[in-house]
Motif scaffolding. Structure first.
Motif, PDB file in Angstrom:
ATOM      1  N   LEU A 180       3.770 -29.995  54.020  1.00 34.39           N
ATOM      2  CA  LEU A 180       4.616 -28.763  53.673  1.00 34.39           C
ATOM      3  C   LEU A 180       4.167 -27.679  54.368  1.00 34.39           C
ATOM      4  O   LEU A 180       3.345 -27.391  54.668  1.00 34.39           O
ATOM      5  CB  LEU A 180       3.742 -28.790  51.719  1.00 34.39           C
ATOM      6  CG  LEU A 180       3.914 -29.650  51.055  1.00 34.39           C
ATOM      7  CD1 LEU A 180       3.222 -28.807  49.738  1.00 34.39           C
ATOM      8  CD2 LEU A 180       5.065 -29.322  50.282  1.00 34.39           C
ATOM      9  N   VAL A 181       5.425 -27.058  54.273  1.00 39.15           N
ATOM     10  CA  VAL A 181       5.759 -26.137  54.976  1.00 39.15           C
ATOM     11  C   VAL A 181       5.340 -24.399  54.945  1.00 39.15           C
ATOM     12  O   VAL A 181       5.920 -24.206  53.721  1.00 39.15           O
ATOM     13  CB  VAL A 181       7.249 -26.191  55.855  1.00 39.15           C
ATOM     14  CG1 VAL A 181       7.043 -24.739  56.932  1.00 39.15           C
ATOM     15  CG2 VAL A 181       7.387 -27.280  56.751  1.00 39.15           C
ATOM     16  N   GLU A 205       7.877 -22.224  53.691  1.00 46.65           N
ATOM     17  CA  GLU A 205       8.789 -22.355  52.306  1.00 46.65           C
ATOM     18  C   GLU A 205       8.021 -23.192  51.456  1.00 46.65           C
ATOM     19  O   GLU A 205       9.037 -23.235  49.683  1.00 46.65           O
ATOM     20  CB  GLU A 205       9.615 -24.206  53.182  1.00 46.65           C
ATOM     21  CG  GLU A 205      10.475 -23.929  54.438  1.00 46.65           C
ATOM     22  CD  GLU A 205      11.442 -25.166  54.464  1.00 46.65           C
ATOM     23  OE1 GLU A 205      11.739 -24.960  55.388  1.00 46.65           O
ATOM     24  OE2 GLU A 205      10.810 -26.359  54.646  1.00 46.65           O
ATOM     25  N   THR A 206       6.213 -22.774  50.957  1.00 42.69           N
ATOM     26  CA  THR A 206       6.330 -23.041  49.796  1.00 42.69           C
ATOM     27  C   THR A 206       5.845 -21.575  49.751  1.00 42.69           C
ATOM     28  O   THR A 206       5.310 -20.350  49.850  1.00 42.69           O
ATOM     29  CB  THR A 206       4.755 -23.668  50.032  1.00 42.69           C
ATOM     30  OG1 THR A 206       4.183 -23.168  50.960  1.00 42.69           O
ATOM     31  CG2 THR A 206       5.180 -24.897  50.489  1.00 42.69           C
ATOM     32  N   ALA A 207       5.893 -21.114  48.218  1.00 47.65           N
ATOM     33  CA  ALA A 207       5.622 -20.509  47.593  1.00 47.65           C
ATOM     34  C   ALA A 207       4.220 -19.871  47.366  1.00 47.65           C
ATOM     35  O   ALA A 207       3.024 -21.217  47.748  1.00 47.65           O
ATOM     36  CB  ALA A 207       6.026 -20.754  45.937  1.00 47.65           C
ATOM     37  N   ARG A 208       3.788 -18.736  47.061  1.00 44.46           N
ATOM     38  CA  ARG A 208       2.479 -18.384  47.374  1.00 44.46           C
ATOM     39  C   ARG A 208       2.350 -17.221  46.346  1.00 44.46           C
ATOM     40  O   ARG A 208       2.839 -16.203  46.366  1.00 44.46           O
ATOM     41  CB  ARG A 208       1.720 -17.483  48.732  1.00 44.46           C
ATOM     42  CG  ARG A 208       2.125 -18.279  50.225  1.00 44.46           C
ATOM     43  CD  ARG A 208       2.110 -17.916  51.614  1.00 44.46           C
ATOM     44  NE  ARG A 208       0.226 -16.906  51.044  1.00 44.46           N
ATOM     45  CZ  ARG A 208      -0.465 -17.627  51.781  1.00 44.46           C
ATOM     46  NH1 ARG A 208      -0.099 -19.247  51.917  1.00 44.46           N
ATOM     47  NH2 ARG A 208      -1.599 -16.831  51.933  1.00 44.46           N
TER      48      ARG A 208
END
Length: 1004
Positions: A376-377, A380-383
């Motif tokens: 996963l980048v 591009e991922t939710a935090r």
């Protein structure tokens, strides 16, 4: 008690006349000393301690308890006295100035100055110094023969460049010119070739790939094992860690592999110190840790991983075991072993522990956690954090506890040679208590799981307690949903707890399962009868258990009760009611850190505080006799760190007073029964006394105090507005003149009057005024006790503080127009409230104040992640109701809602990383007062928590507090920061502490 002339009083009498003494300044802080790191030899003949300035180089002192010998080790620390009383070993820090210079130059870690090692034969003058060491260890219970120390990485040896003569230098230059000519010819030829064959001819030829020997690691360094008796040393390379067994018969050495030699693999070595025989018990692993030896030094357990690559995201550790006589360590437990639940594996964070008889091996298990998906980048991922109403803990608390939870282990056990794992701990029994006799079958397990949500408003989670069998893992319920703590007796025969609803202690018999109220016949309260919080008062607590669980000793406010855990024998007042009769509070002092229980023949020590006079002392008591009045007592404070010789009756402690810096003192108590003394005292036949034979001062700290105008302190009592009496501490300058008028500062929090004889150092402020500094410079300081009523924290402060201020306005030596108030945290709140209720103070300073209880009520204490509701309802704020039950009380007690009534100049200090009181509370109050045109300032130290930690910031605040109060109470010129402020454009350039040429804003 035999009366002895005490050097403490001689020191007090030796204080010379105060005329012309200097006032304290901010420049004195660094050199003021503390006495730290106290140790005493087993035979009681030698004491080791450090004299530590607030900033600079400390000194370690080795001294005979009879003052016949003294040896100083500059910069010594972390000392150990060998078990045979013959040697002192310590580290020596680099010079403070050298470390400071290296930090200024931003040197790398390897280039920083390093510690040295010092070895001293006590009673002798010589010191053996060994440079560049990381650590050292000695056996806890050995002959004192062995010392092991790990050295730092060796410094690189600079190459030796021979100096050439003039002829050689000329030949070298000719040779260099010839070489450059050949390089130029080669490049010319390549360029010509490239014209015909292309630029590809200029590429460097490919090199043959060499096999990769593995990623470089941080190699171990050299370990030295030294025989202190003979001076003989043996050295072992590539060592990363090492461990002695308790008696010192075994030394475990862990080594790393070598980056340069692939044949040298990581290994764990067993060294028999008596014979010098070495056995390699484990070899070729990626990681090994958490080493545990049994008491006899014949068994070893450790955690290791040898199957994964060094960069693996998920590693599975295993438990390995070795005992003398085996060829090598064998794996005893992995995640597939019998008895381990699916989804669990061996924990690498829990240190294995053997039972005292060596027949049980306790270790940890932990859940197998899903590894992070590296595909996963990040961008591009939710935090985000997801809060759920059913969560045990709020998300902020979960995040604070994240590392703890990720490393949480659940205890498990192996019995004898059986490789079946018995899992004891689990998610609903996460806390396992091993009694001192950990050979027993049942252990205590406790958990708050299922009861944690209520802690948001209760401030505690109710606990369930079980007994868990080490043979089959079965459970017995002891008690569920109980407030407070359960503890197990040292011999494992009983579980004990305090029931706040019934206000009694209960025991659970492990053998019978019976629950017994063991204190129902005690008629005095065992809880804090003075507690003023709107909640059940807490108990005074458990003192200690008697040997073999014969009795348990419990505190009331004053005395100590000896109770039968079976409830068959009526409780007896161990201190014979002397405490309550004379208002003396007795509290046990554990002088041996390894002590688990009190034995029949033990000499025990109690600290004694008289509630009326505030004087303190020590009571020395033999468990062979009845409780008696033998000890020391007087107008001083005894430090809590009291140590006793293991095999002697020498005690070491500090004595101090408000005008005497701590004096390190040794007390010798006779061990023989003195029948003549017994007859002289007229006590009952057979009573064993411990006669105090000598009390000797070893070191009196801070002799420079005599050069400064110091302080005096007295207990003052006055009537509050509600008609009740209160008390507080009045500090006056040593050169106090009753014919003069003095400005006065009131500092307060809750109750401090018991600290009448406490010594206070000049020191830079973490958040409050430094009393010695202000008093030395001509101020009076009064510290009143605050008495609280439910729902009225603000008015309670008004009742206590303002009534005290009114009392002092009647004193001819108090300038009633120059009075001020100061406090931090809860004290800061009370200051913020008081300036809305009275205009009698010329200035005020509030550190980290809550100004709006309605907005703070539901907030988070970011340091712990917990919600603040319980604090307002049940604990310090004492409102006693929810916000929706009594919003009027929250508004009434919030300074913000009466900001328009403030006329007193107010300085607020509130730091932007405050984890206890939300920073925005200070901002809310400041912006309201600013809008109203009030005189208000806010000091915000960047990156600092509730109280200042960095010394540079502490010194800065100390200067500003002095300038602030000097301006408003003494008419001193205002500093630039107070008069005009400091804009952001000048941050880091101009601190604004220079004084204005004329006063600004001195009128109220």
């Amino acid at each position: 008690m035999r009366k002895l002339p005490c050097i403490f009083f001689l020191l007090l009498a030796g204080l010379v006349a105060t005329a012309q003494k200097k006032p304290l300044t901010h420049a004195v802080y660094d050199g003021w000393q503390s006495i730290n790191e106290r140790y005493i030899s087993n035979n009681g003949k030698w004491v080791v301690y450090t004299i530590t300035p607030q900033e600079g180089d400390a000194t370690l002192v080795i001294q005979a308890t009879d003052n016949s010998y003294r040896k100083e080790i500059p910069r010594g620390y972390a000392a150990e006295i060998t078990d045979d009383n013959r040697f002192v070993i310590c580290k020596i820090r680099p010079l403070f100035a050298a470390t400071r210079e290296a930090k200024i130059k931003k040197k790398k870690a390897d280039e920083m100055p390093k510690d040295s090692l010092a070895i001293v034969a006590v009673g002798k003058d010589s010191v053996l110094r060994i440079p560049r060491i990381k650590s050292f260890k000695t056996p806890e219970k050995g002959t004192g023969q062995w010392l092991a120390y790990l050295q730092e990485k060796a410094l690189p040896v600079p190459p030796i460049v021979p100096q050439a003569d003039s002829t050689a230098q000329l030949n070298n230059l000719l040779h260099m010119a010839d070489s450059l000519s050949r390089v130029a010819d080669s490049l010319r030829n390549k360029a010509n070739e490239a014209k015909t064959k292309g630029l590809a001819t200029l590429k460097a030829p490919k090199k043959d790939a060499k096999p990769k020997a593995g990623d470089p690691i941080e190699e171990g360094t050299e370990l030295v094992l030294r025989n202190l008796y003979t001076g003989e040393e043996k050295k072992y390379p590539l060592v990363s860690d090492y461990y002695f067994s308790g008696p010192g018969n075994t030394l475990i050495i862990e080594t790393t592999r070598s980056n340069a030699d692939t044949l040298k693999k990581a290994a764990i070595v067993w060294l028999n110190t008596a014979t010098g025989k070495i056995d390699t018990v484990f070899r070729g692993f990626n990681d090994a840790k958490s080493f545990g030896l049994d008491e006899a030094g014949t068994q070893l357990a450790f955690i290791a991983e040898r199957d994964s690559s060094t960069k693996a995201l998920q590693k599975f550790y295993k438990l390995y075991y070795y005992r003398t006589g085996m060829d090598s360590a064998r794996m005893r437990v992995d995640r597939k072993s019998t008895g381990i639940r699916n989804g669990f594996t061996v924990s690498e964070t829990a240190v294995p522990e053997f039972s005292k008889n060596g027949q049980k091996l306790f270790f940890g298990l932990m859940p197998v956690r899903k590894p992070k998906d590296t595909t996963l980048v990040d961008f591009e991922t939710a935090r985000l954090d997801i809060w759920h109403y059913n969560d045990d803990y709020l998300q902020p608390q979960q995040l604070v506890q994240l590392n703890t939870e990720l490393q949480r282990s659940y205890k498990a056990v192996l019995n004898g040679n059986d490789d079946k794992v018995i899992q004891l701990g689990s998610e609903d029994a996460e806390n396992i208590t091993l009694p001192d006799d950990n050979n027993v079958e049942y252990l205590l397990a406790t958990s708050t799981k299922g009861n944690r949500v209520e802690s948001q408003w209760q401030g505690y989670a109710r606990t369930n307690a079980y007994l868990i069998s080490t043979t089959d893992g079965s459970r017995k319920l002891v008690k569920e949903k109980q407030r407070g703590f359960f503890t197990m007796s040292p011999a494992g025969k009983y579980v004990i707890w305090y029931d706040g609803a019934q206000k009694n202690y209960f025991t659970y018999s492990v053998s019978t399962g019976a629950i017994i109220n063991i204190t129902k016949n005690i008629k005095v309260p065992l809880f804090d009868e003075d507690d003023d919080h709107p909640d059940d008062p807490p108990p005074h607590g458990i003192m200690k258990w008697h040997e073999n669980d014969k009795y348990v000793y419990l505190y009331d406010k004053y005395d100590i009760w000896q109770c039968d855990p079976e409830g068959k024998k009526a409780p007896s007042n161990f201190t014979k009611g002397e405490g309550r009769l004379h208002k003396n509070i007795y509290r046990y002092i554990q002088t041996d850190k390894e002590e688990k229980f009190i034995s029949d023949t033990q000499t025990v020590v109690f600290k004694e505080l008289n509630e009326v006079s505030k004087q303190t002392g020590l009571k020395i008591h033999s468990m062979e006799g009845v409780f008696f009045d033998n000890g020391i007592f007087g107008p001083y404070q005894i430090g809590l760190n009291i140590i006793k010789a293991k095999n002697g009756n020498q005690f070491v402690y500090t004595k101090e007073s408000f005008n005497q810096s701590p004096v390190l003192t040794t007390l010798y108590v006779a061990t023989e029964e003195d029948t003549a003394y017994e007859a002289k005292k007229g006590v009952e036949r057979g009573t064993v006394f411990r006669d105090i034979r000598s009390e000797v001062a070893l070191y009196a700290s801070n002799p420079q105090q005599k050069d400064y105008n110091w302080l005096t302190c007295e207990l003052v009592k006055w009537k509050m507005f509600d008609g009740k009496m209160s008390e507080g501490l009045l500090f006056k300058p040593e050169d106090f003149d009753a014919k003069k008028k003095y400005p006065m500062i009131f500092y307060f929090y809750e109750k401090y009057s018991d600290d009448l004889y406490l010594y206070r150092q000049p020191a830079p402020s973490a958040s409050t005024i430094n009393i010695p500094l202000f008093v030395s410079n001509g101020y009076l300081v009064f510290v009143p006790d605050i008495s609280y009523k439910k729902g009225e924290p603000g008015e309670s402060a008004y009742n206590s503080v303002v009534s005290a201020a009114k009392y002092f306005t009647q004193k001819p030596w108090v300038d009633s127009t120059k009075m001020a108030i100061q406090g931090q945290s809860w004290g800061g709140y009370q200051v913020a409230y008081l300036v809305t209720r009275t205009n009698m103070f010329a200035a005020a300073e509030a550190g980290a104040p809550v100004s709006n209880m309605t907005s703070a009520y539901g907030g988070i204490r970011w340091g712990t992640g917990i919600n603040r509701q319980f604090q307002y309802e049940r604990t310090q704020s004492r409102i006693g109701y929810t916000l929706w039950q009594r919003p009027d009380l929250y508004i009434k007690n919030s300074p913000l809602f009466n900001a328009d009534k403030v006329k007193t100049p107010l300085l607020i200090t509130h730091n932007d990383a405050d984890g206890a009181v939300p920073w925005y509370q200070g901002i809310e109050y400041f912006t309201a007062l600013r809008r109203l045109g009030k005189k208000v300032w806010l000091l915000q130290y960047n990156g600092e928590d509730h109280n200042l930690v960095e010394r540079r910031n502490r010194k800065d605040l100390s200067i500003r507090l002095s300038q602030y109060f000097d301006h408003f109470l003494k008419g001193a010129p205002a500093p630039h920061w107070l008069a005009e402020g400091v804009p952001a454009t000048s941050k880091g350039i101009d601190w604004g502490t220079e004084l204005e040429e004329k006063e600004v804003g001195s009128k109220r």
